[in-house]
Design a protein around this motif. Structure first.
Motif, PDB file in Angstrom:
ATOM      1  N   LYS A 120       0.699  -1.042   0.040  1.00 60.04           N
ATOM      2  CA  LYS A 120      -0.142  -0.082  -0.009  1.00 60.04           C
ATOM      3  C   LYS A 120       0.816   1.363   0.100  1.00 60.04           C
ATOM      4  O   LYS A 120       2.085   1.191   0.739  1.00 60.04           O
ATOM      5  CB  LYS A 120      -0.930   0.111   1.212  1.00 60.04           C
ATOM      6  N   PRO A 121       0.414   2.230  -0.798  1.00 61.58           N
ATOM      7  CA  PRO A 121       1.361   3.346  -0.395  1.00 61.58           C
ATOM      8  C   PRO A 121       1.015   4.003   0.916  1.00 61.58           C
ATOM      9  O   PRO A 121       0.085   3.849   1.858  1.00 61.58           O
ATOM     10  CB  PRO A 121       0.465   4.518  -1.449  1.00 61.58           C
ATOM     11  N   GLU A 122       1.893   4.804   1.303  1.00 61.60           N
ATOM     12  CA  GLU A 122       2.301   5.179   2.743  1.00 61.60           C
ATOM     13  C   GLU A 122       0.921   6.193   2.876  1.00 61.60           C
ATOM     14  O   GLU A 122       0.402   6.136   3.991  1.00 61.60           O
ATOM     15  CB  GLU A 122       3.335   6.011   2.973  1.00 61.60           C
ATOM     16  N   LYS A 123       0.647   7.278   2.265  1.00 63.39           N
ATOM     17  CA  LYS A 123      -0.431   7.948   2.235  1.00 63.39           C
ATOM     18  C   LYS A 123      -1.485   7.756   1.522  1.00 63.39           C
ATOM     19  O   LYS A 123      -1.514   6.932   0.601  1.00 63.39           O
ATOM     20  CB  LYS A 123       0.141   9.391   2.251  1.00 63.39           C
ATOM     21  N   GLN A 124      -2.729   8.199   2.028  1.00 59.17           N
ATOM     22  CA  GLN A 124      -3.944   7.940   1.172  1.00 59.17           C
ATOM     23  C   GLN A 124      -3.676   8.548  -0.144  1.00 59.17           C
ATOM     24  O   GLN A 124      -3.229   9.795  -0.437  1.00 59.17           O
ATOM     25  CB  GLN A 124      -5.118   8.745   1.796  1.00 59.17           C
ATOM     26  N   MET A 125      -3.918   7.739  -1.243  1.00 58.70           N
ATOM     27  CA  MET A 125      -3.620   8.261  -2.664  1.00 58.70           C
ATOM     28  C   MET A 125      -5.355   8.069  -3.291  1.00 58.70           C
ATOM     29  O   MET A 125      -6.037   7.211  -3.024  1.00 58.70           O
ATOM     30  CB  MET A 125      -2.744   7.518  -3.215  1.00 58.70           C
ATOM     31  N   TYR A 126      -5.449   8.861  -4.461  1.00 59.01           N
ATOM     32  CA  TYR A 126      -6.720   9.032  -4.883  1.00 59.01           C
ATOM     33  C   TYR A 126      -6.635   8.814  -6.629  1.00 59.01           C
ATOM     34  O   TYR A 126      -5.461   9.100  -6.952  1.00 59.01           O
ATOM     35  CB  TYR A 126      -7.264  10.290  -4.840  1.00 59.01           C
ATOM     36  N   THR A 127      -7.473   8.181  -6.961  1.00 56.54           N
ATOM     37  CA  THR A 127      -7.389   7.818  -8.605  1.00 56.54           C
ATOM     38  C   THR A 127      -8.838   8.129  -9.003  1.00 56.54           C
ATOM     39  O   THR A 127      -9.778   8.237  -8.503  1.00 56.54           O
ATOM     40  CB  THR A 127      -6.930   6.409  -8.627  1.00 56.54           C
ATOM     41  N   ALA A 128      -8.760   7.987 -10.485  1.00 61.99           N
ATOM     42  CA  ALA A 128     -10.133   7.969 -11.232  1.00 61.99           C
ATOM     43  C   ALA A 128     -10.108   7.497 -12.421  1.00 61.99           C
ATOM     44  O   ALA A 128      -8.860   7.299 -12.967  1.00 61.99           O
ATOM     45  CB  ALA A 128     -10.523   9.634 -11.429  1.00 61.99           C
ATOM     46  N   ASN A 129     -11.146   6.866 -12.772  1.00 63.14           N
ATOM     47  CA  ASN A 129     -11.179   5.847 -14.021  1.00 63.14           C
ATOM     48  C   ASN A 129     -12.072   6.466 -15.224  1.00 63.14           C
ATOM     49  O   ASN A 129     -13.253   6.784 -14.796  1.00 63.14           O
ATOM     50  CB  ASN A 129     -11.610   4.849 -13.691  1.00 63.14           C
ATOM     51  N   LEU A 130     -11.462   7.070 -16.244  1.00 61.98           N
ATOM     52  CA  LEU A 130     -12.068   7.881 -17.202  1.00 61.98           C
ATOM     53  C   LEU A 130     -12.434   6.972 -18.550  1.00 61.98           C
ATOM     54  O   LEU A 130     -11.495   6.562 -19.350  1.00 61.98           O
ATOM     55  CB  LEU A 130     -11.337   9.152 -17.749  1.00 61.98           C
ATOM     56  N   PHE A 131     -13.710   6.261 -18.390  1.00 57.84           N
ATOM     57  CA  PHE A 131     -13.990   5.239 -19.695  1.00 57.84           C
ATOM     58  C   PHE A 131     -14.816   5.937 -20.411  1.00 57.84           C
ATOM     59  O   PHE A 131     -16.084   6.173 -20.133  1.00 57.84           O
ATOM     60  CB  PHE A 131     -14.452   3.990 -19.194  1.00 57.84           C
ATOM     61  N   PHE A 132     -14.586   6.489 -21.741  1.00 62.54           N
ATOM     62  CA  PHE A 132     -15.160   7.145 -22.869  1.00 62.54           C
ATOM     63  C   PHE A 132     -15.774   6.091 -23.514  1.00 62.54           C
ATOM     64  O   PHE A 132     -16.472   6.241 -24.412  1.00 62.54           O
ATOM     65  CB  PHE A 132     -14.290   8.054 -23.533  1.00 62.54           C
ATOM     66  N   GLU A 133     -15.397   4.741 -23.454  1.00 64.10           N
ATOM     67  CA  GLU A 133     -16.128   3.574 -24.034  1.00 64.10           C
ATOM     68  C   GLU A 133     -16.639   2.665 -23.136  1.00 64.10           C
ATOM     69  O   GLU A 133     -16.197   2.523 -22.056  1.00 64.10           O
ATOM     70  CB  GLU A 133     -15.086   2.948 -24.885  1.00 64.10           C
ATOM     71  N   ALA A 134     -17.553   1.570 -23.437  1.00 64.53           N
ATOM     72  CA  ALA A 134     -18.140   0.809 -22.536  1.00 64.53           C
ATOM     73  C   ALA A 134     -17.087  -0.187 -22.021  1.00 64.53           C
ATOM     74  O   ALA A 134     -16.133  -0.550 -23.000  1.00 64.53           O
ATOM     75  CB  ALA A 134     -19.296  -0.030 -23.354  1.00 64.53           C
TER      76      ALA A 134
END
Lengths: 314, 314, 314
Positions: free
Chosen positions: C33-47
């Motif tokens: 796990k990364p040491e600090k809280q990390m954030y991510t996003a998933n950009l799906f422009f196709e199904a």
């Protein structure tokens, strides 16, 4: 009493300062969480990237659990009213909701019987208080105070959720606001005409050049202009940027129409605070959520000072 | 063996009581979590606010991690079957799925080869077991037991997922069920006609007046009625409410068509348990999820009694 | 320097092996796990079902917090560009993004000014590196190494994101790749014709029969074939499966068109690794995310060996 955040106008000056101060502390690594697990939902009846994802980020940084809500797959499709939708979320245990809705003052029909705080993420052409607050935070970070500043708000004032509430708040905080852009988009009824100035004057005088988005989705057509005509007449062109004072900054609530309100290459120029505004949006929303959640009582929330491990650094 | 929750009918009376008891304990603050991190997904092929958000809330209160799934942006758009979709989620490590689907008994094609528990969130005009269970919990909280109670189920019986399964379960639990509403929506084939009573009789006799939603989205048209005709003929009007016994309560699975099935001002009246039902939905779904997850083995889940810090208070 | 994962081609052989090794360790219960809280996003422009839910699962197993993003409800609807969308997410504190987009090499316009790692979840008919890596992991688990293996890639090669990059990577790793399927879908420009073989030869010789999906959504029509003609001429029929070598395996990136590329009953036969591939997809994506997040510096991430409590068992 439950603390909603519905409009900037209803915030007293000291409340605005309190939110800005908390936001500033969050930006410096303040760690605050409600004592028990709290739940939230974001009801966006209009498209959004910035406001929605910024609220989600703020909620997660405060340790809130987010119950997903998508209008298109909700019972709103079966004709359920906004009131019944929010009451449902309250019933299942949601502690606070964020709402964006196309209807002006949609919240008027909610506040009487909804017992959880509502944070307004934008209503019709009305209000957008967290956008307004993040603009204020960005200006305060830049200049230390509002007193004596001249802010030029330029563009589609009649459709802008923030133009009017920003103008109101900035004036109350001691700044001078001037408007510019197409005169036909200027609202002579609710804004004093004496403060309308031609674009080239406004840009020269302003400490803050605050551009507004041309809202294609709210206009039938973009006035009588093409995009490039608008840019030439009312946009921040490369030439106009050179007329700005050395210390002046550029702001825009985004999404930007590049080469319409502002020349493409100026979006990330040194004067631009456009992406800084987005960063500040998270801190302001953390502060607004904190204010609302604290109003639910408990008061046992813990708070620790900024430690060397900078947990909330963005 | 994996414990699905597909229909109320297949639950034995003692299983129903076990779920209701767990749900009741969750409502009192029972704390239960699986020992290791578990994952879940909610596949809603039909619109939902209550059921979906209630399951999400239940899952989060149990510490489950929810993998988002939206039909419109999934490979279902490329023609992937329900079976392959669920098998995919099983393969990536999802421990349990909730499914709502317009096809009656969609689960028949799944249960043979899917090795994770399926919780039915509604199939076609067929079943909706967690709705049924939350209705039972609400009645039990009110009256202590089912024996000797008279429940009037009123409205669109032929299209209702819960009318038939509620009737079956309530009868098995010792209550008497009567039906009312438009006779053309009454299903003479599968329900005994002897229990059909005119609306004004049903309302006077019942301990529980359970209204069903007129499902515009399943009807071509609302029978031969306008909304206000329906309300006058078969709805719970202000006048009819006065005919109810002093101790009787009002239930409705929602979303409510206000002034159709029930007068607007009665939705939140003292007799109404409509929002209480939603609250109970979370507890019942927590209990159903617990039952299914326990069937996956491990058995090392921990459980603590209600402590003074009421973690799950809604 | 920020480590994107854009194409398989740009990965050196030792980088591929490093990712596969990490993925293998994740499959055995490695905890990172990364040491600090990390954030991510998933950009799906196709199904997508597999890729999106698999990335979500990988992110959650690594303890990342996922900021939801849905194209249809985002400011993309107001005309916001991909660059401005990603820059916005970076501004609000997202540490890494996954993107699927219909435009070939959409990432070329991003990499210069975006300062967070981009993981490519598929671009146009171009690349799909995590699919390629999960295929490699599945083959390596089966045969220990790539040297001397013969891999037959069969089907819609011209539209396949993985055919070309898999072929390139497998060749660099020491395997021999042959192609088969409809000749009109074979790309004579970019692939050596000498490696094209008739379907019945390819299937007999191959250690790995890798079928490609007929992409209805990218074809105007399915070539000159009906589904059953395609199956008979180029599909893995029951008869052809009998011609495979005893040790040979079947792979398919899914979603499968049952009875088109492969006979229905073979999808879950003993030779099939189709659902095993999906399982491996999670491990490979955990490894790819770990690689990218480590490139952000810090380096204080902790890692513990596989303990008896197998936290990550699927």
């Amino acid at each position: 009493m439950v603390q909603h955040l519905l409009t900037t106008n209803e915030l007293k000056v000291e409340e605005i300062y309190q939110i800005l101060e908390d936001a500033e502390r969050f930006s410096q690594g303040l760690f605050w969480k409600p004592e028990k697990q709290m739940y939230t939902a974001n009801l966006f009846f209009e498209a959004s990237t910035r406001t929605k994802s910024s609220f989600e980020m703020a909620q997660k940084r405060l340790g809130l659990s987010v119950i997903p809500f998508e209008v298109q797959t909700s019972s709103v499709q079966k004709g359920e009213t906004l009131y019944d939708t929010v009451k449902t979320l309250e019933s299942i245990g949601v502690d606070t909701v964020v709402i964006r809705h196309s209807q002006d003052r949609y919240f008027d029909e909610l506040v009487e019987n909804i017992n959880i705080p509502i944070l307004n993420g934008g209503d019709g052409c009305g209000h957008h208080p967290t956008q307004s607050l993040l603009d204020l935070l960005t200006i305060k970070q830049e200049f230390g105070s509002f007193s004596g500043l001249k802010i030029a708000i330029i563009g589609d004032i009649s459709h802008s959720r923030v133009a009017r509430s920003n103008a109101d708040a900035l004036t109350r905080l001691g700044a001078e606001v001037i408007f510019s852009g197409p005169e036909e988009w200027f609202d002579y009824h609710s804004l004093s005409t004496s403060r309308f100035k031609p674009i080239d004057v406004a840009i020269k005088e302003a400490d803050v050049v605050m551009l507004l988005r041309v809202q294609h989705e709210r206009h039938q057509k973009m006035g009588s202009f093409t995009a490039s005509e608008y840019h030439k007449k009312y946009g921040l062109t490369l030439e106009r940027e050179k007329q700005m004072q050395p210390h002046s900054i550029i702001m825009h609530p985004a999404p930007v129409n590049r080469n319409v309100e502002i020349a493409d290459s100026l979006v990330e120029c040194e004067r631009s605070r456009i992406f800084k505004q987005m960063q500040n949006g998270v801190y302001v929303r953390m502060a607004a959520l904190k204010r609302s959640l604290e109003s639910l009582g408990g008061g046992n929330q813990y708070e620790t000072a900024y430690s060397e491990r900078k947990i909330y650094s963005i």
